[in-house]
Design a protein around this motif. Structure first.
Motif, PDB file in Angstrom:
ATOM      1  N   ASN A  36       0.842  -1.183   0.000  1.00 49.69           N
ATOM      2  CA  ASN A  36       0.000   0.000   0.000  1.00 49.69           C
ATOM      3  C   ASN A  36       0.883   1.240   0.000  1.00 49.69           C
ATOM      4  O   ASN A  36       2.105   1.167   0.154  1.00 49.69           O
ATOM      5  N   GLN A  37       0.265   2.401  -0.157  1.00 44.32           N
ATOM      6  CA  GLN A  37       1.020   3.638  -0.300  1.00 44.32           C
ATOM      7  C   GLN A  37       1.822   3.984   0.953  1.00 44.32           C
ATOM      8  O   GLN A  37       2.931   4.520   0.863  1.00 44.32           O
ATOM      9  N   ALA A  38       1.285   3.667   2.123  1.00 40.34           N
ATOM     10  CA  ALA A  38       2.009   3.948   3.360  1.00 40.34           C
ATOM     11  C   ALA A  38       3.289   3.113   3.437  1.00 40.34           C
ATOM     12  O   ALA A  38       4.334   3.601   3.876  1.00 40.34           O
ATOM     13  N   ASP A  39       3.213   1.844   3.006  1.00 40.48           N
ATOM     14  CA  ASP A  39       4.403   0.996   2.991  1.00 40.48           C
ATOM     15  C   ASP A  39       5.458   1.560   2.041  1.00 40.48           C
ATOM     16  O   ASP A  39       6.656   1.585   2.355  1.00 40.48           O
ATOM     17  N   VAL A  40       5.017   2.003   0.876  1.00 42.92           N
ATOM     18  CA  VAL A  40       5.940   2.555  -0.116  1.00 42.92           C
ATOM     19  C   VAL A  40       6.598   3.823   0.423  1.00 42.92           C
ATOM     20  O   VAL A  40       7.816   4.000   0.325  1.00 42.92           O
ATOM     21  N   ALA A  41       5.785   4.697   1.005  1.00 41.55           N
ATOM     22  CA  ALA A  41       6.317   5.949   1.552  1.00 41.55           C
ATOM     23  C   ALA A  41       7.322   5.680   2.653  1.00 41.55           C
ATOM     24  O   ALA A  41       8.401   6.294   2.712  1.00 41.55           O
ATOM     25  N   TYR A  42       6.992   4.743   3.528  1.00 45.14           N
ATOM     26  CA  TYR A  42       7.882   4.386   4.632  1.00 45.14           C
ATOM     27  C   TYR A  42       9.213   3.843   4.101  1.00 45.14           C
ATOM     28  O   TYR A  42      10.302   4.264   4.535  1.00 45.14           O
ATOM     29  N   SER A  43       9.153   2.911   3.168  1.00 41.79           N
ATOM     30  CA  SER A  43      10.364   2.304   2.622  1.00 41.79           C
ATOM     31  C   SER A  43      11.256   3.334   1.943  1.00 41.79           C
ATOM     32  O   SER A  43      12.479   3.352   2.141  1.00 41.79           O
ATOM     33  N   ARG A  44      10.644   4.214   1.165  1.00 37.50           N
ATOM     34  CA  ARG A  44      11.440   5.178   0.395  1.00 37.50           C
ATOM     35  C   ARG A  44      12.027   6.273   1.282  1.00 37.50           C
ATOM     36  O   ARG A  44      13.187   6.672   1.112  1.00 37.50           O
ATOM     37  N   LEU A  45      11.248   6.754   2.240  1.00 42.39           N
ATOM     38  CA  LEU A  45      11.783   7.753   3.159  1.00 42.39           C
ATOM     39  C   LEU A  45      12.899   7.158   4.013  1.00 42.39           C
ATOM     40  O   LEU A  45      13.925   7.805   4.255  1.00 42.39           O
ATOM     41  N   ARG A  46      12.679   5.948   4.478  1.00 40.40           N
ATOM     42  CA  ARG A  46      13.686   5.274   5.303  1.00 40.40           C
ATOM     43  C   ARG A  46      14.986   5.093   4.530  1.00 40.40           C
ATOM     44  O   ARG A  46      16.082   5.320   5.049  1.00 40.40           O
ATOM     45  N   GLU A  47      14.870   4.696   3.273  1.00 42.49           N
ATOM     46  CA  GLU A  47      16.058   4.497   2.447  1.00 42.49           C
ATOM     47  C   GLU A  47      16.805   5.805   2.237  1.00 42.49           C
ATOM     48  O   GLU A  47      18.044   5.846   2.306  1.00 42.49           O
ATOM     49  N   LEU A  48      16.082   6.900   1.986  1.00 43.12           N
ATOM     50  CA  LEU A  48      16.714   8.196   1.791  1.00 43.12           C
ATOM     51  C   LEU A  48      17.452   8.658   3.039  1.00 43.12           C
ATOM     52  O   LEU A  48      18.540   9.236   2.968  1.00 43.12           O
ATOM     53  N   VAL A  76       2.231   9.544   3.533  1.00 42.99           N
ATOM     54  CA  VAL A  76       3.487  10.121   4.000  1.00 42.99           C
ATOM     55  C   VAL A  76       3.414  10.387   5.495  1.00 42.99           C
ATOM     56  O   VAL A  76       4.374  10.129   6.238  1.00 42.99           O
ATOM     57  N   ARG A  77       2.276  10.861   5.962  1.00 40.84           N
ATOM     58  CA  ARG A  77       2.103  11.103   7.395  1.00 40.84           C
ATOM     59  C   ARG A  77       2.220   9.792   8.176  1.00 40.84           C
ATOM     60  O   ARG A  77       2.871   9.735   9.218  1.00 40.84           O
ATOM     61  N   GLU A  78       1.601   8.735   7.659  1.00 39.23           N
ATOM     62  CA  GLU A  78       1.696   7.427   8.322  1.00 39.23           C
ATOM     63  C   GLU A  78       3.141   6.931   8.343  1.00 39.23           C
ATOM     64  O   GLU A  78       3.593   6.348   9.344  1.00 39.23           O
ATOM     65  N   ALA A  79       3.854   7.154   7.251  1.00 42.20           N
ATOM     66  CA  ALA A  79       5.256   6.728   7.177  1.00 42.20           C
ATOM     67  C   ALA A  79       6.108   7.464   8.206  1.00 42.20           C
ATOM     68  O   ALA A  79       6.978   6.863   8.853  1.00 42.20           O
ATOM     69  N   MET A  80       5.861   8.743   8.369  1.00 40.69           N
ATOM     70  CA  MET A  80       6.625   9.525   9.346  1.00 40.69           C
ATOM     71  C   MET A  80       6.385   9.039  10.766  1.00 40.69           C
ATOM     72  O   MET A  80       7.308   9.011  11.588  1.00 40.69           O
ATOM     73  N   VAL A  81       5.161   8.650  11.055  1.00 36.79           N
ATOM     74  CA  VAL A  81       4.849   8.122  12.386  1.00 36.79           C
ATOM     75  C   VAL A  81       5.613   6.822  12.628  1.00 36.79           C
ATOM     76  O   VAL A  81       6.137   6.571  13.723  1.00 36.79           O
ATOM     77  N   ARG A  82       5.703   5.984  11.616  1.00 35.19           N
ATOM     78  CA  ARG A  82       6.444   4.729  11.752  1.00 35.19           C
ATOM     79  C   ARG A  82       7.939   4.988  11.938  1.00 35.19           C
ATOM     80  O   ARG A  82       8.613   4.305  12.716  1.00 35.19           O
ATOM     81  N   LEU A  83       8.460   5.963  11.243  1.00 36.06           N
ATOM     82  CA  LEU A  83       9.873   6.310  11.391  1.00 36.06           C
ATOM     83  C   LEU A  83      10.149   6.880  12.782  1.00 36.06           C
ATOM     84  O   LEU A  83      11.222   6.648  13.352  1.00 36.06           O
ATOM     85  N   ARG A  84       9.185   7.605  13.319  1.00 38.01           N
ATOM     86  CA  ARG A  84       9.338   8.115  14.689  1.00 38.01           C
ATOM     87  C   ARG A  84       9.416   6.956  15.678  1.00 38.01           C
ATOM     88  O   ARG A  84      10.216   6.993  16.622  1.00 38.01           O
ATOM     89  N   ALA A  85       8.610   5.930  15.454  1.00 35.47           N
ATOM     90  CA  ALA A  85       8.616   4.769  16.350  1.00 35.47           C
ATOM     91  C   ALA A  85       9.969   4.062  16.325  1.00 35.47           C
ATOM     92  O   ALA A  85      10.363   3.426  17.312  1.00 35.47           O
ATOM     93  N   GLU A  86      10.707   4.166  15.220  1.00 40.38           N
ATOM     94  CA  GLU A  86      12.032   3.552  15.114  1.00 40.38           C
ATOM     95  C   GLU A  86      13.116   4.428  15.718  1.00 40.38           C
ATOM     96  O   GLU A  86      14.275   4.027  15.797  1.00 40.38           O
ATOM     97  N   GLY A  87      12.767   5.654  16.113  1.00 45.03           N
ATOM     98  CA  GLY A  87      13.749   6.547  16.691  1.00 45.03           C
ATOM     99  C   GLY A  87      14.607   7.258  15.665  1.00 45.03           C
ATOM    100  O   GLY A  87      15.665   7.802  15.996  1.00 45.03           O
TER     101      GLY A  87
END
Length: 247
Positions: A36-48, A76-87
């Motif tokens: 889904n789009q949240a997974d894609v956003a999370y993966s791409r932001l994390r990689e960057l 993108v908002r959901e992805a940022m929340v997941r990245l916050r959870a990872e610290g």
């Protein structure tokens, strides 16, 4: 050299999550399932972020990230929340994120945790036995690291080193240990890339990796724990000292 066979027990058949390779989402969908789009956003932001394309301390608005990724702001908002959870980031006002800097104190704490857990994993792999494919992967990673240093290709060395550690952890047979280590890999990975060209040539690391593989192949759990603990403690001290020097 004797390879101990794995034991087939109910515990060994429990769910065993894998630590994702660099740039791959920890929650990546199974093969054949469309993300889904949240997974894609999370993966791409994390990689960057892990690659340093979005530098530590940078502030990125949801709107900017959405435009960069070519999608709406909600995933993108959901992805940022997941990245916050990872610290990795903190959520800031005006609906954006700030990439957290990599501090020496943070790395000291992270490496203390990683050292303990990975050493335990190394002991488990040696004690329980390792399958032929995983042992071959460890040996291939060591060969790749040696070859990379001969060519002074530090980026390739870093990738082979990461492959080695991920194979080791994913072979331990303890799903909870794997999940816990995964929580700290992202931050440690950023620090390692940041200091990659500031460290001495990692020939000693290669020797330590080779020694660990021999201990695992022999089923010597005590030696495996000791070798890996000394390896990670030394690496942690080096990384922490470099981060303090560069601020």
């Amino acid at each position: 050299m004797t390879i101990k066979p794995r034991r087939n027990s109910p515990e060994r058949k429990a769910v065993k999550p894998k630590i994702p390779t660099s740039g791959r989402s920890a929650a990546a969908p199974a093969r054949g399932v469309r993300p889904n789009q949240a997974d894609v956003a999370y993966s791409r932001l994390r990689e960057l972020i892990l690659a340093g394309s979005i530098a530590p301390g940078s502030f990125v608005l949801e709107l900017e990230a959405a435009a960069k990724l070519g999608m709406s702001r909600t995933p993108v908002r959901e992805a940022m929340v997941r990245l916050r959870a990872e610290g990795i980031v903190e959520i800031r006002a005006r609906h954006g994120m700030r990439v957290l800097p990599v501090s020496a104190d943070d790395m000291r704490e992270i490496y203390e945790v990683i050292t303990s857990l990975e050493s335990t994993a190394a002991g488990l792999v040696a004690k329980r036995g390792i399958d032929t494919n995983a042992l071959s992967s460890l040996n291939e990673a060591v060969k790749a690291m040696d070859s990379a240093l001969e060519r002074d290709d530090l980026e390739r060395w870093a990738q082979a080193d990461e492959d080695f550690h991920r194979t080791l952890i994913n072979s331990c047979g303890n799903g909870r240990l794997i999940q816990t280590v995964d929580q700290f890999w992202s931050q440690a990975h950023r620090a390692r890339l940041l200091t990659l060209r500031l460290r001495p040539k990692p020939t000693q690391s290669n020797r330590e990796h080779a020694a660990l593989v021999k201990a695992i192949a022999k089923g010597d759990a005590e030696a495996a724990v000791r070798i890996h603990q000394e390896h990670r403690e030394r690496a942690g001290r080096l990384l922490t000292d470099l981060l303090r020097k560069i601020g």
